[in-house]
Motif scaffolding. Structure first.
Motif, PDB file in Angstrom:
ATOM      1  N   ASN A 102      -8.215  -7.885 -12.141  1.00 38.41           N
ATOM      2  CA  ASN A 102      -7.603  -8.370 -11.109  1.00 38.41           C
ATOM      3  C   ASN A 102      -6.608  -9.281 -11.674  1.00 38.41           C
ATOM      4  O   ASN A 102      -7.090 -10.437 -12.313  1.00 38.41           O
ATOM      5  N   SER A 129      -0.167  -3.582  -7.027  1.00 43.89           N
ATOM      6  CA  SER A 129      -0.901  -3.342  -6.118  1.00 43.89           C
ATOM      7  C   SER A 129      -0.061  -3.716  -4.818  1.00 43.89           C
ATOM      8  O   SER A 129      -0.217  -2.937  -3.795  1.00 43.89           O
ATOM      9  N   TYR A 130       0.057  -5.090  -4.850  1.00 41.06           N
ATOM     10  CA  TYR A 130       0.773  -5.660  -3.694  1.00 41.06           C
ATOM     11  C   TYR A 130       2.052  -6.750  -4.578  1.00 41.06           C
ATOM     12  O   TYR A 130       1.878  -7.301  -5.329  1.00 41.06           O
ATOM     13  N   TRP A 159       3.619  -2.088  -1.908  1.00 43.09           N
ATOM     14  CA  TRP A 159       2.307  -1.917  -2.201  1.00 43.09           C
ATOM     15  C   TRP A 159       2.255  -0.347  -3.023  1.00 43.09           C
ATOM     16  O   TRP A 159       2.936   0.287  -2.512  1.00 43.09           O
ATOM     17  N   ARG A 161      -1.590   0.385  -3.121  1.00 40.55           N
ATOM     18  CA  ARG A 161      -2.719   0.309  -2.381  1.00 40.55           C
ATOM     19  C   ARG A 161      -2.604  -0.209  -0.972  1.00 40.55           C
ATOM     20  O   ARG A 161      -1.932  -1.342  -0.876  1.00 40.55           O
ATOM     21  N   VAL A 258      -5.014  -0.460 -10.538  1.00 43.66           N
ATOM     22  CA  VAL A 258      -3.882   0.520 -10.690  1.00 43.66           C
ATOM     23  C   VAL A 258      -4.191   1.456 -12.033  1.00 43.66           C
ATOM     24  O   VAL A 258      -4.941   1.084 -12.684  1.00 43.66           O
TER      25      VAL A 258
END
Length: 273
Positions: A102, A129-130, A159, A161, A258
């Motif tokens: 993360n 992811s974002y 995004w 996700r 990802v």
């Protein structure tokens, strides 16, 4: 997903000293014992936020927060390889290798503001992811058993996700020509800017992803109003009451789970005026 910046940076500082916890040249660490260039008094409660760099700064360590010039930033990862390059004009580049960890980071402000209009131009996004406006609100006077006392918010722009999975759907509205749908989720006993807590997440998700290569505006007041129309009120966005971080607001790139390495780059500015 909360990343608890201040505690981690302080731990690093205790071991290595702030200079040892920062990046290599061309960045330079300067004393922040007096007033900042903007005339505001320095932040003293959260030692991690007293770091001030000048010129283009490259951050590769696990945890760092502070200012490049007067541009606030966050940079956090729980593993893997990701870096943030930032200059005093708000130009940034974030690189990540792999994605089985993360990472979140980006430029912004050390406090939120309901009347702020955030301008940004995204040159590149190869699968974060974002990409989102991200921040916190906190009211220490409210019952801490009520998740509404602490809110983590996302105004998603791009995004890979699906955000707000399993959340409660609210109203759909239009801001600056973009159609957004609101959602609310709850995080139970998770890390936050105020220790481990139970808190709400408020989300705004656009109907379509924002395109690269053009200027965009996020009118924060429109999102705050939409959330409140659902009965989801934001607590205080400008305080230093929480234990670990102030109620910052940043244009963040988040990477988790990802499939491939990538880059996101662009510029962020205050478009309120």
């Amino acid at each position: 997903m909360k990343r608890c910046f201040a505690q981690s940076v302080l731990a690093c500082a205790m071991i290595m000293g702030l200079a040892g916890c920062t990046s290599t040249p061309p960045a330079a660490v300067t004393s922040d014992t007096g007033k900042t260039n903007s005339g505001k008094p320095p932040i003293t409660k959260f030692k991690a936020y007293t770091q001030r760099f000048s010129g283009e700064t490259l951050l590769t360590q696990s945890h760092a927060t502070g200012h490049v010039g007067n541009v606030f930033f966050t940079h956090w990862k729980d593993g893997g390889e990701a870096s943030l390059k930032l200059d005093e004009q708000g130009n940034f580049t974030i690189n990540w290798i792999g994605g089985n960890y993360n990472y979140v980071g980006g430029p912004g402000w050390e406090h939120g503001d309901k009347n702020r209009v955030i301008g940004y131009h995204l040159n590149e996004d190869s699968g974060a992811s974002y990409v989102t406006l991200y921040g916190w609100g906190y009211n220490k006077e409210m019952d801490h058993q009520d998740p509404a006392h602490l809110v983590e918010y996302y105004i998603i722009q791009r995004w890979v996700r699906t955000p707000a999975q399993g959340g409660e759907q609210g109203i759909t509205f239009v801001s600056n020509g973009v159609e957004y749908t609101t959602y609310r989720t709850v995080r139970k006993e998770k890390p936050s800017i105020n220790n481990t807590a139970t808190f709400y997440q408020y989300w705004s998700k656009p109907k379509e992803q924002m395109p690269l290569g053009v200027d965009h505006k996020i009118i924060f007041a429109d999102h705050a109003k939409a959330w409140e129309q659902n009965g989801w009120k934001l607590p205080d966005l400008n305080n230093f009451d929480a234990s670990d971080d102030p109620t910052y607001q940043v244009f963040a790139v988040e990477v988790f789970l990802v499939e491939k390495s990538g880059t996101a780059s662009g510029r962020v500015w205050d478009a309120s005026k």
